[in-house]
Design an enzyme around this catalytic site. Sequence first.
Site, mmCIF file in Angstrom:
data_model
loop_
_atom_site.group_PDB
_atom_site.id
_atom_site.type_symbol
_atom_site.label_atom_id
_atom_site.label_comp_id
_atom_site.label_asym_id
_atom_site.label_seq_id
_atom_site.Cartn_x
_atom_site.Cartn_y
_atom_site.Cartn_z
ATOM 1 N N SER A 431 52.213 -3.957 65.082
ATOM 2 C CA SER A 431 50.790 -4.095 65.398
ATOM 3 C C SER A 431 50.060 -4.773 64.249
ATOM 4 O O SER A 431 48.898 -5.121 64.371
ATOM 5 C CB SER A 431 50.177 -2.726 65.694
ATOM 6 O OG SER A 431 50.382 -1.868 64.606
ATOM 7 N N HIS A 452 53.524 -6.479 71.752
ATOM 8 C CA HIS A 452 52.752 -5.381 71.191
ATOM 9 C C HIS A 452 52.304 -4.428 72.303
ATOM 10 O O HIS A 452 51.393 -4.732 73.067
ATOM 11 C CB HIS A 452 51.544 -5.959 70.429
ATOM 12 C CG HIS A 452 50.692 -4.916 69.786
ATOM 13 N ND1 HIS A 452 49.351 -5.066 69.582
ATOM 14 C CD2 HIS A 452 51.002 -3.680 69.309
ATOM 15 C CE1 HIS A 452 48.871 -3.977 69.012
ATOM 16 N NE2 HIS A 452 49.847 -3.125 68.839
ATOM 17 N N GLU A 464 50.354 -7.137 74.685
ATOM 18 C CA GLU A 464 50.083 -8.433 74.068
ATOM 19 C C GLU A 464 51.418 -9.093 73.759
ATOM 20 O O GLU A 464 52.230 -8.522 73.018
ATOM 21 C CB GLU A 464 49.302 -8.247 72.748
ATOM 22 C CG GLU A 464 47.886 -7.749 72.913
ATOM 23 C CD GLU A 464 47.152 -7.626 71.560
ATOM 24 O OE1 GLU A 464 46.000 -8.053 71.491
ATOM 25 O OE2 GLU A 464 47.727 -7.095 70.591
ATOM 26 N N ASN A 502 43.409 -5.492 68.019
ATOM 27 C CA ASN A 502 43.048 -4.919 66.723
ATOM 28 C C ASN A 502 42.037 -5.769 65.976
ATOM 29 O O ASN A 502 41.220 -5.261 65.216
ATOM 30 C CB ASN A 502 44.290 -4.706 65.858
ATOM 31 C CG ASN A 502 45.074 -3.498 66.340
ATOM 32 O OD1 ASN A 502 44.517 -2.625 67.024
ATOM 33 N ND2 ASN A 502 46.348 -3.443 66.031
#
Length: 711
Positions: A431, A452, A464, A502
């Site tokens: 991540s 991800h 992702e 993120n």
Amino acid sequence: MTHPAFRIQRDGAVARVIFDLPGAPVNKINRAVGGELGQILDQLARDQETQALVLLSGKPGSFIAGADIDEFVALKTREDAYALVRRGQELINRLEGYPKPIVVGIRGACLGGGLEAALACTYRIAADDPDTRLGLPEVQLGIIPAAGGCQRLPRLIGVRQALDLILAGKQVPAAQAFRLGLVDELVHPAILERVALETARRLAGGGRPRRRRWSLLRWVLEGNPLGRRFVFRAARKQVLKRTGGHYPAPLAALRAVEHGLAYGLEAGLDLEAALFAELATGEVSRRLVEIFFATTALKKDTGVDGPAPPPREIRNLGVVGAGFMGSAIAGVAVAEARVDVRLRDTDLRQVDRGLGAARAILRQRRDRRRITVYEYRRLERLLSGGVGWEGFGRVDLVIEAVFEDLQIKRDVVRALEAVVPEHCLIASNTSTIPIARIAAASRRPDRVLGMHFFSPVERMPLLEVIVTAETSPHAAVTAVAFGRRMGKTVIVVRDEPGFWVNRILAPYMNEAGRLLEEGESIEAIDGAMTAFGFPVGPITLLDEVGLDVALKAARVLHEAFGDRFEPLTGLERMTADGRLGRKSGRGFYVYEGGKKRHVDQTAYEIVGAVPRAGRPRDEITRRLVFAMLNEAARALDAGVVRSARDGDVGAIFGFGFPAFRGGPLRYLDGIGIAEAVRTLAELERAHGSRFAPAERLVRMAERGERFYPTG
Ligand code: COA
């Protein structure tokens, strides 16, 4: 009509009416279809020879997908919406009052208006296969079942069961539909048509359809107004808790059901129509329909722009790292994609625990009857593991979920490349670590990429897929196709720090930390965001993600982008104190027995804050939300996601950005880009350069542009 939607095949006393909308992958009900069906009903009612009808779909694996969504989104006024739904109701009332019995043979999705039509018919038979699913998903589009669904479903299966389906827009498989009494009979798909015909013949000869008795519980709870009132009150409470009052449709559906049971079917239909007209032309429904179309389009997106090579089929999957993420990825891959999975870790006990956790995912599906006991046994055998590389000689894809450490990940890539076949793709579930840095250890970086997943893997819908400048299109399309087989909504993201989710979460979380340090209470911060529509507030989210993980991500982003991502010292002190969030039982909240209990007052001390600021909620909301919106615009500008659509879907499915607001970029369109720039400039003046409006926004404001061409 040149291309009729229905074919009629006469078979003695029974007429088969086969719905097969030309040029469309699914059957849907629109004005033209309704008109045609009306004429067929007229004609067959007059036809002396025909004594019964059988309604079937001509599309294999799909019955009726409901009302035509394209038609209802084009509605401009409430009057038009009202007129449309009234016509739908009339058609379905005609089915109910039809002088000859109508048997429905259901195979494939039977949703919305399709199910409402079936409910009005005499007898329903469903094919017991995985494609068959029944439900009223309207609330997910911000509307209610308004062609009698709120009336006929509770009368057929009971109020509690009906509310359970309607208020969440749930779809159930055939076997469950049978248990609920939604269908009268369950048959093997091969004999669906034959049984439907035989039943129609029997009913034509004066036979009566079998009907179920009410259960004792249903009598007690629903057989009298007092019991019903209790049921409705409980349902309303639950809806409010789930939706935070942001989604009007479930409450409207509840009203339509309650009203119809109190005042009769006709009054119920009147209210359904009025509520539908209001909701179908409202903003929430518009946003939810846009998301439906965005996710539908994503299902077909190969993951690369322009012509795409066909994906390679993944038969054997390797998972390296049997920790929390690795084992869940293994479990979901078996449960959803049904591939053979080899799980590897260096410690045998860990392998054992990992396999156990993967099996638990299968077991849960068995216990919830999503898979049969037989399937469970078959799937369980697809899982194996060990400490060596046995089995990796034939894997097509490896997902690596080892400790977040660049060196370890590089070692894994090198070790893998010595054993996996040449065509095998290597995906990292990191991540925080840039994929290109991992790929640098590879002999063939074109086959290295990121996948991800979000935690918990079995529940979080987003994936992702991260591509570097060197990842080949073939690797990208293969990973996207496999992610989809794992049941995920997949977006392709460029290999930039934080990827998409993120990246846009970090400034938001940071702002939450700043507010905390400035003396806002944890409750005020989280409360502002749940009131905005997030499922949980940012501080709770920090606890969920894990403070150590969040800190790591924050550092990576800080290193890459500088000041606006500066991690808060409070977060470091919290992790140093061993407060990692939910997983350690303590973070900003206290957790007991896996449940969040209350704010941990001592957290303030560690962060160095005294909760007494008491800013107005609006101000808290503005700071948090605009920190995220601004970053979303920046990241889109940098090409982190391929489109505003992917960005919005990523935010909604990745961390629960309020769907009724359409995603961060759609929400910016709604605010107006120029207005957003003004707000950001104000925030910049008050709180510093981290709020400086993204260049993209400034540019768009000058040109009067939007992220989406139409509102
Ligand atoms: N109205 C209009 N179009 C519809 C539709 C509907 N009710 N249901 C499906 N479609 C379209 C999709 O947009 C897609 O169009 P495209 O090929 O032009 O992109 C196409 O039909 C195929 O749908 P897709 O979702 O890709 O197929 P699937 O086999 O994966 O899923 C369904 C089929 C029916 C389960 C799914 O499309 C669905 O859930 N549809 C909506 C059901 C609904 O909400 N009905 C109530 C409407 S009020």
